[in-house]
Design an enzyme around this catalytic site. Structure first.
Site, mmCIF file in Angstrom:
data_model
loop_
_atom_site.group_PDB
_atom_site.id
_atom_site.type_symbol
_atom_site.label_atom_id
_atom_site.label_comp_id
_atom_site.label_asym_id
_atom_site.label_seq_id
_atom_site.Cartn_x
_atom_site.Cartn_y
_atom_site.Cartn_z
ATOM 1 N N ASP A 45 -5.109 5.463 -21.820
ATOM 2 C CA ASP A 45 -5.827 5.281 -20.554
ATOM 3 C C ASP A 45 -6.895 6.351 -20.347
ATOM 4 O O ASP A 45 -7.961 6.079 -19.792
ATOM 5 C CB ASP A 45 -4.840 5.300 -19.393
ATOM 6 C CG ASP A 45 -4.085 3.978 -19.252
ATOM 7 O OD1 ASP A 45 -4.461 3.006 -19.933
ATOM 8 O OD2 ASP A 45 -3.123 3.928 -18.471
ATOM 9 N N THR A 161 -1.233 3.210 -9.503
ATOM 10 C CA THR A 161 -0.082 3.492 -10.358
ATOM 11 C C THR A 161 -0.179 4.860 -11.025
ATOM 12 O O THR A 161 0.732 5.245 -11.758
ATOM 13 C CB THR A 161 0.047 2.425 -11.457
ATOM 14 O OG1 THR A 161 -1.161 2.405 -12.229
ATOM 15 C CG2 THR A 161 0.286 1.049 -10.851
#
Length: 270
Positions: A45, A161
């Protein structure tokens, strides 16, 4: 179709990029790091966040694909051993995309310096050195609260998140065109009060954080540290721009959440 590759420096990633370039060449898909239509992130990510900021001025023309070479990420759909399948999906199928909201960050300065505009894919945070941060929080130009505490986190639905979750924020589905304000260790007692709960703010509203004059604020936009230079006000709203991902194999959001935080439900059965 023209492709750009953004990758981290890990040994496994380097090997994956080598195989990916060979498969792209065999498929007749050219690389163009300056004017791509597809940006392939290889890593995790963090790598995709870097790719987003590298190409954020070209969001109108690029779509992103994430290949993960480590743990499953929220922005990475393909594994390193699925490269041939991924390249075939680009070659043989009509390319469709799915888009997510972004956060617009505008910083105004007390010294007359021109405003600065940035985009965040995950979140922006405001903290203040080793002292309590005091700031007035305005929602749509109306004073909501005077915050005292360690700091504030403003996140997108996809960023909900990430750091937002670790400070007690809610998880939002990315189809919700909204941002979330979460307090970081707010000071609440008989004298000082804040709401003390995360706030979800629609795309029709905006946030203004008016800061006390100080030279020790620490402001981040995703993984970027923004230098302190007499910041006065930071304004947040949902940006007009959106990030687009290639959707040939885009994983369902709640599946990502379950996989990242809960795991295999059968393993928890009694």
């Amino acid at each position: 179709m023209k492709v750009a590759i953004v990758a981290n420096k890990q040994e496994l990633t380097i090997q994956v990029v080598y195989r990916l370039r060979r498969l792209l060449a065999q498929a007749g898909i050219p690389e163009d790091p300056l004017q791509p239509t597809i940006v392939i992130s290889v890593g995790g990510d963090g790598t995709l966040l870097s790719a987003f900021h590298q190409y954020e001025a070209q969001l109108h023309q690029v779509r992103f694909i994430g290949v993960h070479t480590g743990h499953l990420g929220f922005y990475t759909d393909w594994r390193d051993y699925e490269l041939a399948e991924m390249v075939a999906s680009l070659q043989n199928e009509e390319i469709k995309s799915i888009s997510y909201p972004l956060l617009e960050v505008k910083i105004a300065y007390a010294n007359g310096k021109p405003k600065r505009r940035l985009l965040a894919l995950n979140e922006s945070t405001i903290k203040r050195g080793n002292r309590t941060m005091v700031a007035d929080v305005y929602i749509k130009d109306e004073l909501f609260e005077r915050f005292r505490g360690d700091g504030l986190s403003i996140s997108t639905p996809t960023g909900s998140t990430a750091y937002n979750k670790s400070v007690g924020g809610a998880v939002l589905h990315p189809s919700i065109n909204a941002m979330q304000l979460a307090e970081i260790a707010s000071l609440n007692n008989r004298v000082f009060r804040t709401l003390g709960s995360p706030i979800v703010i629609s795309d029709n509203d905006w946030l203004q954080i008016k800061l006390q004059h100080s030279s020790d604020y620490q402001v981040t936009v995703d993984q970027l540290d923004i230098p302190q230079d007499q910041m006065d006000t930071i304004c947040y709203r949902i940006a007009q721009e959106r990030i687009r991902f290639v959707s040939t194999r885009h994983m369902h959001f709640w599946h990502r959440v379950k996989d990242a935080f809960i795991g295999d439900s059968e393993a928890h059965e009694i």
